[in-house]
Enzyme design. Structure first.
Site: not given
Ligand code: GLN
Length: 241
Positions: A94, A128, A194
């Site tokens: 990520c 998101r 993740h």
């Molecule tokens: N901040 C980045 C996004 O929101 C990566 C998020 C993350 O590592 N889960 O895309």
């Protein structure tokens, strides 16, 4: 045989237990009688990435990604580019994956100029992209079905010379639009997954370990393990998603 693993930014990039990937890599080596060491490389610490056999970078929120920028551009960016070009395997999750690209522009317009080691860029979105997801790795990445968990607002676009890690079967992946997930370039594995990713995806974990062992020792094999528990978790999620 031994693998030297570098865990970069363990202090700021460790969302959703991403450090569990390092534990999984070490345990699947230990079960085969192969030694490994892990050196943590937090903000402010220096190290020659060329001395390592495998590098891991976890994920982080927009804020953490901006926190590490100054440190990254004090030399770690050059080290990372050189290590990637030298074929050292990287597993990046990520935010750790996004930072290998040219830039990450957050939804509120903050631009993080990143490393440019991989021809990709990321732009934050109002949407998101959260949830359990699954994707099929390409044959150059072992071809396994991977189940994972994603939570990002960034939409990543791949440029030339970069292949996706896989094709999305359910969920969002890189951007929720082009069906790609993650990125492969030389021995870099980038993904939004993740979880941590590796414990319930043993085939991908072993593929990454073999990549590192074969680069260091030439020929290498990993004896089969009893993955009954790992595959039970994997298959449960694959059916549920
Ligand atoms: N901040 C980045 C996004 O929101 C990566 C998020 C993350 O590592 N889960 O895309």
């Amino acid at each position: 045989m031994e693998l030297k693993i570098c865990h970069m930014y363990p202090d700021v990039l460790n969302l959703y237990g991403d450090r569990g990937n390092v534990k999984c890599l070490q345990q699947r080596l230990r079960w085969r009688g192969i030694d490994s060491t892990v050196e943590r490389l937090p903000i402010g610490a220096q190290a020659r990435l060329g001395d390592f056999d495998l590098v891991f970078i976890g994920g982080g929120q927009d804020f953490e990604q901006q926190v590490l920028l100054e440190d990254l551009h004090r030399g770690k960016d050059r080290e990372i580019r050189a290590a990637i070009e030298d074929g050292i395997p990287f597993l990046t999750i990520c935010g750790g994956y996004q930072m290998l690209g040219h830039y990450y522009e957050t939804y509120d317009g903050q631009r993080c100029d990143f490393i440019g080691a991989l021809d990709l860029y990321t732009v934050g979105s109002k949407q998101r992209m959260i949830g359990n997801y699954k994707f099929q790795c390409g044959p150059e990445s072992g071809g396994s079905l991977v189940v994972g968990f994603e939570n990002h607002s960034g939409k990543t676009r791949l440029g030339s010379g970069v292949q996706p890690l896989g094709q999305v079967l359910a969920g969002f992946g890189n951007n929720g639009e082009d069906g790609t997930e993650g990125a492969r370039y030389r021995n870099v594995f980038g993904t939004y997954s993740h979880g941590p990713l590796l414990p319930k995806n043993p085939a991908l974990c072993d593929f990454i370990l073999l990549t590192a062992l074969q680069r260091k020792y030439g020929a290498a094999e990993l004896s089969p393990l009893d993955d009954t528990a790992e595959l039970a978790a994997h298959d449960e999620m694959a059916e549920r998603i």
